[in-house]
Write a protein that holds these residues in place. Structure first.
Motif, PDB file in Angstrom:
ATOM      1  N   HIS A  55     -14.036 -11.333  -7.698  1.00 57.97           N
ATOM      2  CA  HIS A  55     -14.374 -10.327  -6.690  1.00 57.97           C
ATOM      3  C   HIS A  55     -15.870  -9.999  -6.782  1.00 57.97           C
ATOM      4  O   HIS A  55     -16.431  -9.893  -7.876  1.00 57.97           O
ATOM      5  CB  HIS A  55     -13.543  -9.066  -6.940  1.00 57.97           C
ATOM      6  N   ASP A  72      -6.911  -0.429  -3.494  1.00 58.49           N
ATOM      7  CA  ASP A  72      -6.830   0.697  -2.560  1.00 58.49           C
ATOM      8  C   ASP A  72      -6.047   1.869  -3.140  1.00 58.49           C
ATOM      9  O   ASP A  72      -6.116   2.974  -2.618  1.00 58.49           O
ATOM     10  CB  ASP A  72      -6.093   0.235  -1.290  1.00 58.49           C
ATOM     11  N   ARG A 120      -5.989  -6.355  -3.017  1.00 57.51           N
ATOM     12  CA  ARG A 120      -6.578  -5.356  -2.109  1.00 57.51           C
ATOM     13  C   ARG A 120      -5.723  -4.081  -2.089  1.00 57.51           C
ATOM     14  O   ARG A 120      -6.245  -2.970  -2.158  1.00 57.51           O
ATOM     15  CB  ARG A 120      -6.687  -5.960  -0.700  1.00 57.51           C
ATOM     16  N   GLU A 151      -4.631 -12.194  -2.682  1.00 60.31           N
ATOM     17  CA  GLU A 151      -5.719 -11.392  -2.121  1.00 60.31           C
ATOM     18  C   GLU A 151      -5.152 -10.073  -1.565  1.00 60.31           C
ATOM     19  O   GLU A 151      -5.745  -9.005  -1.750  1.00 60.31           O
ATOM     20  CB  GLU A 151      -6.404 -12.221  -1.021  1.00 60.31           C
ATOM     21  N   THR A 152      -3.986 -10.152  -0.932  1.00 61.74           N
ATOM     22  CA  THR A 152      -3.337  -8.952  -0.388  1.00 61.74           C
ATOM     23  C   THR A 152      -2.909  -8.011  -1.506  1.00 61.74           C
ATOM     24  O   THR A 152      -3.123  -6.789  -1.427  1.00 61.74           O
ATOM     25  CB  THR A 152      -2.102  -9.357   0.454  1.00 61.74           C
ATOM     26  N   ARG A 209       0.836  -1.198   0.000  1.00 59.49           N
ATOM     27  CA  ARG A 209       0.000   0.000   0.000  1.00 59.49           C
ATOM     28  C   ARG A 209       0.875   1.255   0.000  1.00 59.49           C
ATOM     29  O   ARG A 209       0.606   2.211  -0.723  1.00 59.49           O
ATOM     30  CB  ARG A 209      -0.905  -0.053   1.237  1.00 59.49           C
TER      31      ARG A 209
END
Ligand SMILES: [Zn+2]
Length: 269
Positions: free
Chosen positions: A110, A48, A44, A40-41, A10
């Motif tokens: 998703h 984001d 995400r 999945e990380t 992120r």
């Protein structure tokens, strides 16, 4: 090997400055090393960090090679009988081809994602309906054109330009030869025009885009981002200067050789 967390991803992706930008992404999860929480990380963290996300969810397992077809089509007709026998009819919930990596399939599954219905070159996206709607059978890479019009960017997550589908869109814009392919549907075989060439030579565009490319390192991977407008312009200029640019060196590459043949014919004419 480094361990990469959601926060690492992120933080790094935030530096690319894409939070108000629609993006087409390509990814190799493995390139990052050990990612806590896996694909999945990474998905995400990517969602984001961008405004809208599109990924190709291509399904090459639907493809059929006929006995005969148009000339100089970068294909050996009648040569793929075994593959034809293994071809699967396209269905809207067909998984993305494994060679696309795990991330597009995760995006497709998703809860908020939509997926287009092209039997070979479908795309999945989140908050991307208007881009996905730009795909037609005649213009399979239409979503990339729509993203470019909306000042969209390309995000290369641990991969290089050899998987950058947007370069195919730019090749088409530059007038490069396109191909015809065929796909199996549940009730028939459908002709799919506008199939792109080979991408093995695409890394040759890297030096041209050095000043336009934002780069960050996360774990073992390099993440690159660049605007679709600059990419498309650079590819068009490069092909205009040399109609054989970005082709691969493999002597038996059917599609690159078909492009060379088309260029030769154009020069004679
Ligand atoms: Zn090639």
């Amino acid at each position: 090997m480094l361990t990469v967390t959601f926060t690492d991803l992120r933080t790094a992706l935030f530096k690319l400055g894409l939070s108000h930008t629609p993006v087409i992404a390509h990814a190799s999860l493995r390139a990052f090393g050990e990612v806590v929480g896996g694909a999945e990380t990474l998905l995400r963290a990517t969602l984001d960090s961008v405004w809208a996300l599109v990924m190709p969810t291509f399904t090459y397992m639907t493809m059929i090679t006929p006995e005969v077809g148009p000339p100089n089509n970068g294909i050996a007709y009648g040569s793929e009988l075994d593959l034809n026998r293994m071809a699967e009819p396209f269905k809207p919930d067909m998984p993305a081809d494994k060679q696309m990596g795990i991330l597009p399939e995760m995006l497709r599954q998703h809860a908020r994602a939509r997926r287009t219905a092209h039997p070979i070159q479908s795309f999945a996206g989140i908050y991307a309906d208007k881009f996905l709607a730009a795909q037609t059978l005649q213009n399979p890479l239409g979503p990339i054109g729509a993203l470019a019009e909306a000042d969209g960017w390309v995000l290369l997550l641990g991969v290089d330009h050899t998987v950058n589908t947007s370069i195919h869109y730019a090749e088409r814009m530059a007038g490069r030869k396109q191909f015809t392919r065929w796909a199996l549907l549940p009730d028939r075989i459908i002709e799919c025009p506008g199939f792109p060439g080979d991408s093995a030579g695409f890394e040759a565009i890297t030096p041209v885009l050095i000043n336009e490319t934002r780069r960050v390192r996360v774990g073992d991977a390099v993440v690159q981002a660049l605007s679709l407008r600059s990419l498309i312009q650079a590819v068009k200029d490069t092909i205009q200067a040399d109609p054989l640019a970005l082709l691969c060196d493999r002597p038996d590459c059917e599609r690159c050789n078909a492009v060379r043949e088309a260029v030769k014919l154009k020069r004679v004419a």
